[in-house]
Scaffold this active site. Sequence first.
Site, short mmCIF file in Angstrom:
data_model
loop_
_atom_site.label_atom_id
_atom_site.label_comp_id
_atom_site.label_asym_id
_atom_site.label_seq_id
_atom_site.Cartn_x
_atom_site.Cartn_y
_atom_site.Cartn_z
N CYS A 99 0.84 -1.19 0.00
CA CYS A 99 0.00 0.00 0.00
C CYS A 99 0.88 1.24 0.00
O CYS A 99 1.92 1.29 0.64
CB CYS A 99 -0.98 0.00 1.16
SG CYS A 99 -0.38 0.69 2.70
N GLU A 100 0.43 2.22 -0.75
CA GLU A 100 1.25 3.42 -0.89
C GLU A 100 1.13 4.35 0.31
O GLU A 100 1.85 5.32 0.41
CB GLU A 100 0.93 4.16 -2.19
CG GLU A 100 -0.44 4.78 -2.26
CD GLU A 100 -0.67 5.45 -3.62
OE1 GLU A 100 -0.17 4.94 -4.63
OE2 GLU A 100 -1.35 6.48 -3.63
N HIS A 101 0.24 4.02 1.23
CA HIS A 101 0.10 4.87 2.41
C HIS A 101 1.02 4.44 3.54
O HIS A 101 1.51 5.27 4.29
CB HIS A 101 -1.35 4.86 2.91
CG HIS A 101 -2.33 5.31 1.88
ND1 HIS A 101 -3.50 4.65 1.61
CD2 HIS A 101 -2.27 6.36 1.03
CE1 HIS A 101 -4.14 5.28 0.63
NE2 HIS A 101 -3.42 6.31 0.26
N HIS A 102 1.22 3.12 3.69
CA HIS A 102 2.03 2.62 4.80
C HIS A 102 3.18 1.72 4.34
O HIS A 102 3.96 1.25 5.15
CB HIS A 102 1.16 1.81 5.77
CG HIS A 102 0.00 2.58 6.31
ND1 HIS A 102 -1.25 2.53 5.73
CD2 HIS A 102 -0.09 3.43 7.36
CE1 HIS A 102 -2.07 3.33 6.40
NE2 HIS A 102 -1.40 3.88 7.39
N GLN A 140 -5.44 -0.41 -3.85
CA GLN A 140 -6.11 -1.51 -4.56
C GLN A 140 -7.05 -1.00 -5.66
O GLN A 140 -7.14 -1.60 -6.73
CB GLN A 140 -6.87 -2.37 -3.54
CG GLN A 140 -7.41 -3.66 -4.15
CD GLN A 140 -8.15 -4.51 -3.13
OE1 GLN A 140 -7.73 -4.59 -1.97
NE2 GLN A 140 -9.24 -5.12 -3.55
N HIS A 168 -5.22 -6.15 3.66
CA HIS A 168 -4.24 -5.07 3.76
C HIS A 168 -3.58 -5.14 5.13
O HIS A 168 -4.25 -4.98 6.15
CB HIS A 168 -4.94 -3.72 3.59
CG HIS A 168 -5.47 -3.50 2.20
ND1 HIS A 168 -5.16 -2.40 1.45
CD2 HIS A 168 -6.27 -4.27 1.42
CE1 HIS A 168 -5.75 -2.49 0.26
NE2 HIS A 168 -6.44 -3.61 0.23
N CYS A 170 -1.74 -3.15 6.54
CA CYS A 170 -1.79 -1.90 7.32
C CYS A 170 -3.06 -1.85 8.16
O CYS A 170 -3.14 -1.09 9.13
CB CYS A 170 -1.69 -0.67 6.40
SG CYS A 170 -2.97 -0.55 5.16
ZN LIG Z 1 -2.05 1.28 4.11
#
Ligand SMILES: [Zn+2]
Length: 219
Positions: A99-102, A140, A168, A170
């Site tokens: 995931c590009e956030h975490h 996703q 996910h 995260c």
């Molecule tokens: Zn994430």
Amino acid sequence: MDSIVNSKRSRAKSAAPAQSARPSREQAEHAVRTLIRWAGDDPDREGLRATPGRVVRAYEEWFSGYKDHPRDYLKRTFEETGGYDEVVVLRDIRFESFCEHHMAPIIGRVHIGYLPRNRVVGISKLARLVDVYARRLQIQEKMTAEIATCIDEVLKPHGVAIVAEATHQCMTTRGIHKTGVTMVTSRMLGVFRDHAETRQEFLSAIGLRGAAQVANGGG
Ligand SMILES: [Zn+2]
């Protein structure tokens, strides 16, 4: 100066972002050492001494999707349908992404359906296509749409249907710590978007018979 900024921006939007500013391996390993220290450990202790090198090599594998161009790849590998005009379904293509956030793993499966017009591609090619998009920092929803768009643009079928199901990490290992939650995303184009019957045929084939209500992320 302005034109340089603009060209950098437009490159950043392309499928495989330019790597002109890519740091050296040494710099990447140094960054891992920093994260080890940030976690509270000593990167010079014996067990961790080779870790930055290993992490950087793992990154080469996990993020290998940036150096591939899926459109070019599919363009080279399609075959004529030979008159085949039924829906093609590939289900349970496993993928691993981040995931590009975490930068935490997203692990799941992609199901692909398309109704060929003149062109088909082999199973391994579509699995490879999924890998190219998965092996990047992702969300996703975006990955689902990118796979659909690529198949649509290169094979020009009557329609494309993509469903992705994934967990996910995260969500499962941090934050709200919810295990057993699967995110389902979909993108329906062409006949799969316009004809409920064709869409249902695909959803039945992938085992989501009662899932006609799966959110249609088409657009
Ligand atoms: Zn994430």
